[in-house]
Design a protein around this motif. Sequence first.
Motif, PDB file in Angstrom:
ATOM      1  N   ASN A 201      11.577  -1.316  -6.847  1.00 17.34           N
ATOM      2  CA  ASN A 201      11.385  -1.887  -8.169  1.00 17.34           C
ATOM      3  C   ASN A 201      10.205  -1.226  -8.883  1.00 17.34           C
ATOM      4  OD1 ASN A 201      11.858  -4.195 -10.181  1.00 17.34           O
ATOM      5  ND2 ASN A 201       9.704  -4.463  -9.666  1.00 17.34           N
ATOM      6  N   VAL A 202       9.111  -1.007  -8.136  1.00 17.54           N
ATOM      7  CA  VAL A 202       7.940  -0.348  -8.718  1.00 17.54           C
ATOM      8  C   VAL A 202       8.275   1.095  -9.087  1.00 17.54           C
ATOM      9  CG1 VAL A 202       5.576   0.430  -8.278  1.00 17.54           C
ATOM     10  CG2 VAL A 202       6.316  -1.813  -7.462  1.00 17.54           C
ATOM     11  N   GLY A 203       8.884   1.810  -8.132  1.00 23.73           N
ATOM     12  CA  GLY A 203       9.184   3.220  -8.357  1.00 23.73           C
ATOM     13  C   GLY A 203      10.169   3.457  -9.484  1.00 23.73           C
ATOM     14  N   LEU A 204      11.076   2.515  -9.691  1.00 26.02           N
ATOM     15  CA  LEU A 204      12.072   2.652 -10.754  1.00 26.02           C
ATOM     16  C   LEU A 204      11.602   2.057 -12.071  1.00 26.02           C
ATOM     17  CD1 LEU A 204      15.259   1.740  -8.659  1.00 26.02           C
ATOM     18  CD2 LEU A 204      14.547   4.022  -9.409  1.00 26.02           C
ATOM     19  N   ALA A 210      12.141  -8.390 -12.557  1.00 27.14           N
ATOM     20  CA  ALA A 210      12.942  -7.913 -11.433  1.00 27.14           C
ATOM     21  C   ALA A 210      12.213  -8.142 -10.114  1.00 27.14           C
ATOM     22  CB  ALA A 210      13.266  -6.429 -11.612  1.00 27.14           C
ATOM     23  N   LYS A 211      10.892  -7.916 -10.117  1.00 29.26           N
ATOM     24  CA  LYS A 211      10.126  -8.144  -8.889  1.00 29.26           C
ATOM     25  C   LYS A 211      10.211  -9.605  -8.454  1.00 29.26           C
ATOM     26  CE  LYS A 211       5.582  -7.993  -9.023  1.00 29.26           C
ATOM     27  NZ  LYS A 211       4.231  -7.383  -9.097  1.00 29.26           N
ATOM     28  N   ALA A 212      10.092 -10.516  -9.403  1.00 32.20           N
ATOM     29  CA  ALA A 212      10.194 -11.946  -9.075  1.00 32.20           C
ATOM     30  C   ALA A 212      11.575 -12.287  -8.533  1.00 32.20           C
ATOM     31  CB  ALA A 212       9.882 -12.791 -10.312  1.00 32.20           C
ATOM     32  N   ALA A 213      12.607 -11.677  -9.110  1.00 34.38           N
ATOM     33  CA  ALA A 213      13.966 -11.931  -8.639  1.00 34.38           C
ATOM     34  C   ALA A 213      14.160 -11.389  -7.225  1.00 34.38           C
ATOM     35  CB  ALA A 213      14.974 -11.302  -9.601  1.00 34.38           C
ATOM     36  N   THR A 216      12.385 -13.726  -4.778  1.00 37.01           N
ATOM     37  CA  THR A 216      13.064 -15.018  -4.659  1.00 37.01           C
ATOM     38  C   THR A 216      14.383 -14.903  -3.917  1.00 37.01           C
ATOM     39  OG1 THR A 216      12.084 -15.634  -6.787  1.00 37.01           O
ATOM     40  CG2 THR A 216      13.823 -17.044  -5.932  1.00 37.01           C
ATOM     41  N   ARG A 217      15.198 -13.930  -4.306  1.00 37.28           N
ATOM     42  CA  ARG A 217      16.479 -13.760  -3.626  1.00 37.28           C
ATOM     43  C   ARG A 217      16.276 -13.182  -2.220  1.00 37.28           C
ATOM     44  NH1 ARG A 217      19.247 -17.319  -4.548  1.00 37.28           N
ATOM     45  NH2 ARG A 217      20.913 -16.213  -3.442  1.00 37.28           N
ATOM     46  N   GLY A 218      15.210 -12.430  -2.046  1.00 36.54           N
ATOM     47  CA  GLY A 218      14.871 -11.978  -0.702  1.00 36.54           C
ATOM     48  C   GLY A 218      14.541 -13.141   0.209  1.00 36.54           C
ATOM     49  N   LEU A 219      13.803 -14.097  -0.329  1.00 28.75           N
ATOM     50  CA  LEU A 219      13.480 -15.298   0.445  1.00 28.75           C
ATOM     51  C   LEU A 219      14.753 -16.048   0.822  1.00 28.75           C
ATOM     52  CD1 LEU A 219      11.293 -17.192   1.603  1.00 28.75           C
ATOM     53  CD2 LEU A 219      11.308 -18.379  -0.598  1.00 28.75           C
ATOM     54  N   ALA A 220      15.739 -16.064  -0.076  1.00 29.20           N
ATOM     55  CA  ALA A 220      17.013 -16.722   0.228  1.00 29.20           C
ATOM     56  C   ALA A 220      17.702 -16.039   1.416  1.00 29.20           C
ATOM     57  CB  ALA A 220      17.922 -16.707  -1.005  1.00 29.20           C
ATOM     58  N   GLU A 221      17.698 -14.704   1.435  1.00 29.54           N
ATOM     59  CA  GLU A 221      18.310 -13.980   2.558  1.00 29.54           C
ATOM     60  C   GLU A 221      17.582 -14.272   3.865  1.00 29.54           C
ATOM     61  OE1 GLU A 221      19.172  -9.850   2.149  1.00 29.54           O
ATOM     62  OE2 GLU A 221      19.879 -10.040   0.071  1.00 29.54           O
ATOM     63  N   ILE A 222      16.259 -14.214   3.818  1.00 32.60           N
ATOM     64  CA  ILE A 222      15.455 -14.486   5.011  1.00 32.60           C
ATOM     65  C   ILE A 222      15.728 -15.886   5.526  1.00 32.60           C
ATOM     66  CG2 ILE A 222      13.090 -14.829   5.839  1.00 32.60           C
ATOM     67  CD1 ILE A 222      12.249 -12.617   3.829  1.00 32.60           C
ATOM     68  N   ALA A 247       2.631 -11.358  -0.561  1.00 29.04           N
ATOM     69  CA  ALA A 247       1.589 -10.353  -0.317  1.00 29.04           C
ATOM     70  C   ALA A 247       2.188  -8.973  -0.080  1.00 29.04           C
ATOM     71  CB  ALA A 247       0.731 -10.767   0.873  1.00 29.04           C
ATOM     72  N   THR A 248       3.243  -8.920   0.713  1.00 27.46           N
ATOM     73  CA  THR A 248       3.810  -7.628   1.105  1.00 27.46           C
ATOM     74  C   THR A 248       4.608  -6.989  -0.025  1.00 27.46           C
ATOM     75  OG1 THR A 248       4.002  -8.559   3.322  1.00 27.46           O
ATOM     76  CG2 THR A 248       5.034  -6.448   2.956  1.00 27.46           C
ATOM     77  N   CYS A 249       5.255  -7.792  -0.828  1.00 29.69           N
ATOM     78  CA  CYS A 249       6.046  -7.243  -1.931  1.00 29.69           C
ATOM     79  C   CYS A 249       5.183  -6.844  -3.125  1.00 29.69           C
ATOM     80  CB  CYS A 249       7.087  -8.263  -2.392  1.00 29.69           C
ATOM     81  SG  CYS A 249       8.441  -8.520  -1.237  1.00 29.69           S
ATOM     82  N   ALA A 250       4.103  -7.572  -3.353  1.00 29.13           N
ATOM     83  CA  ALA A 250       3.325  -7.376  -4.572  1.00 29.13           C
ATOM     84  C   ALA A 250       2.222  -6.348  -4.448  1.00 29.13           C
ATOM     85  CB  ALA A 250       2.716  -8.717  -5.018  1.00 29.13           C
ATOM     86  N   SER A 251       1.749  -6.087  -3.229  1.00 32.31           N
ATOM     87  CA  SER A 251       0.558  -5.258  -3.078  1.00 32.31           C
ATOM     88  C   SER A 251       0.884  -3.800  -2.802  1.00 32.31           C
ATOM     89  CB  SER A 251      -0.313  -5.785  -1.946  1.00 32.31           C
ATOM     90  OG  SER A 251      -1.405  -4.905  -1.718  1.00 32.31           O
ATOM     91  N   PRO A 252       0.205  -2.861  -3.498  1.00 36.75           N
ATOM     92  CA  PRO A 252       0.366  -1.437  -3.175  1.00 36.75           C
ATOM     93  C   PRO A 252      -0.244  -1.074  -1.820  1.00 36.75           C
ATOM     94  CG  PRO A 252      -1.357  -1.755  -4.833  1.00 36.75           C
ATOM     95  CD  PRO A 252      -0.681  -3.081  -4.656  1.00 36.75           C
ATOM     96  N   LEU A 253      -1.009  -2.014  -1.196  1.00 32.48           N
ATOM     97  CA  LEU A 253      -1.540  -1.777   0.145  1.00 32.48           C
ATOM     98  C   LEU A 253      -0.467  -1.900   1.217  1.00 32.48           C
ATOM     99  CD1 LEU A 253      -4.888  -3.819  -0.040  1.00 32.48           C
ATOM    100  CD2 LEU A 253      -4.631  -1.335  -0.160  1.00 32.48           C
ATOM    101  N   SER A 254       0.655  -2.523   0.883  1.00 30.45           N
ATOM    102  CA  SER A 254       1.742  -2.725   1.839  1.00 30.45           C
ATOM    103  C   SER A 254       2.434  -1.403   2.147  1.00 30.45           C
ATOM    104  CB  SER A 254       2.755  -3.717   1.275  1.00 30.45           C
ATOM    105  OG  SER A 254       3.994  -3.613   1.932  1.00 30.45           O
ATOM    106  N   ARG A 255       2.488  -1.033   3.426  1.00 33.06           N
ATOM    107  CA  ARG A 255       3.107   0.241   3.802  1.00 33.06           C
ATOM    108  C   ARG A 255       4.607   0.229   3.507  1.00 33.06           C
ATOM    109  NH1 ARG A 255       1.503  -0.781  10.005  1.00 33.06           N
ATOM    110  NH2 ARG A 255      -0.179  -1.754   8.869  1.00 33.06           N
TER     111      ARG A 255
END
Length: 336
Positions: A201-204, A210-213, A216-222, A247-255
Motif C-alpha cells: 500500500n505504501v509502495g503503490l 486503503a491502509k485502514a482497510a 481491518t480486513r487483515g484482522l478479519a482473516e487472522i 504497529a507492524t503495518c503502520a511503521s516503516p521500522l517493520s521489516r
Amino acid sequence: MVAVGVIGSGAWGTTLALLLARKGISTTIWDHRVERALEMQRTRENSVFLPNIRFPDNLSITSDIAEAVQAKDLLLLVTPSQKLRENLRLLAPYLAPETLLVSASKGIEITSLQRMTEVIAEELPDWRERIAALSGPNLSREVAEGKPTAAVVASDVPEVAIQARTIITCSTFRVYTSNDVIGVELGGALKNIIAIAAGFNVGLGYGENAKAAIITRGLAEISRLGVAAGANALTFAGLAGIGDLIATCASPLSRNQQLGRRLAEGEKLNDILQSTHSVAEGVSTTQAALKLAARYQVEMPIARQLSLILFEGLDPHKAVPELMMRDPKGELEGFA
C-alpha cells in the motif's frame, strides 16, 4: 538472583536481552557465529541490528550454547521460526529441569504447520508444563531505545505465565498474561502477512484509507483462522492481535512492511531477502497460513493474493482489483 539466556542475537533477541540486563538481571545472548559473538562482546553493541546502543555490564555474549543455557531460570527463544527446531536440539543437553522456556519468535514452521510452542513441546516433552509465548506491538528499535510499550505472555499453565511476566516486566515494558497460547502465537505470526500487504500500500501510494482497510480486513482473516484453530476471538482485539497488527503495518521500522514496500517499488523478492540481515517472517508464514487455511476451510483472500505476488510473479497492481471485485459479502461472514 535470576539468570536469563537469550537464544538468538537478532534485533528482537538483543532488545529483550537489553531490557532484562537494564533491569539488573544477569543475561547471556547466544550467537552461533563465533566471530559475531566475539565482536559484540568486544564492542559492547550489536552493530548489525542495533547500532549505537550500548550493552550494560551484566549482558554477556557467547557462541557456547552450554554457557547460554546452563543454570538459567528462563530461556528466551528468539531465533527465526524455521531454525527453532534445530536450535532446540542444540540446547537440549544443557537445559535444567526448572528452566522456563519462552518463545518470542513469531512464525509457523512450514514443514509441520506447528506454532513455535508446539515445536518446543515436541522437541522437549519434559518441559511441556514450562512453556510460554511472548508477543505484542514491539518494534525492536523503539523498545531498545527505552520507549514504552506492552506485550502479552501466554501459557497453558497460569503460574508459568505469571513467572515469565514477573521476570520480563520492567518500567518500559509492561507484560500482561493470557491462557490463549493459540491466539497469541497466531496473532503474532499472521500479522506479518498483512504487514507485507500494508507495505504494498505504501509502495503503490494508495493512501490512508486503503491502509485502514488492509489492517481491518487483515484482522478479519487472522481472526477467522485463529478461531477455527481454537483461539479465543477476544485475543485478536488485544496486544497480540490488533495491537501488533497496527504497529507492524503502520511503521516503516517493520521489516515485513519494508519488504512489501520494496516489492511494490519493483525490487525482486530474492534481491530483497539477500540484501537484509533481518528475517521477514511474513514470507514463510504466508505459505504456512494458506496451508492452515485449507485445513480449516477458512478464506484468506489477502494472504492468497500476497502468495501470488511473492511466489508466482503476480503484478501487485493487478492484485488490488482482484481483492476489490471479489463477490460481495457481509462484513462478518465466516465467523461463527
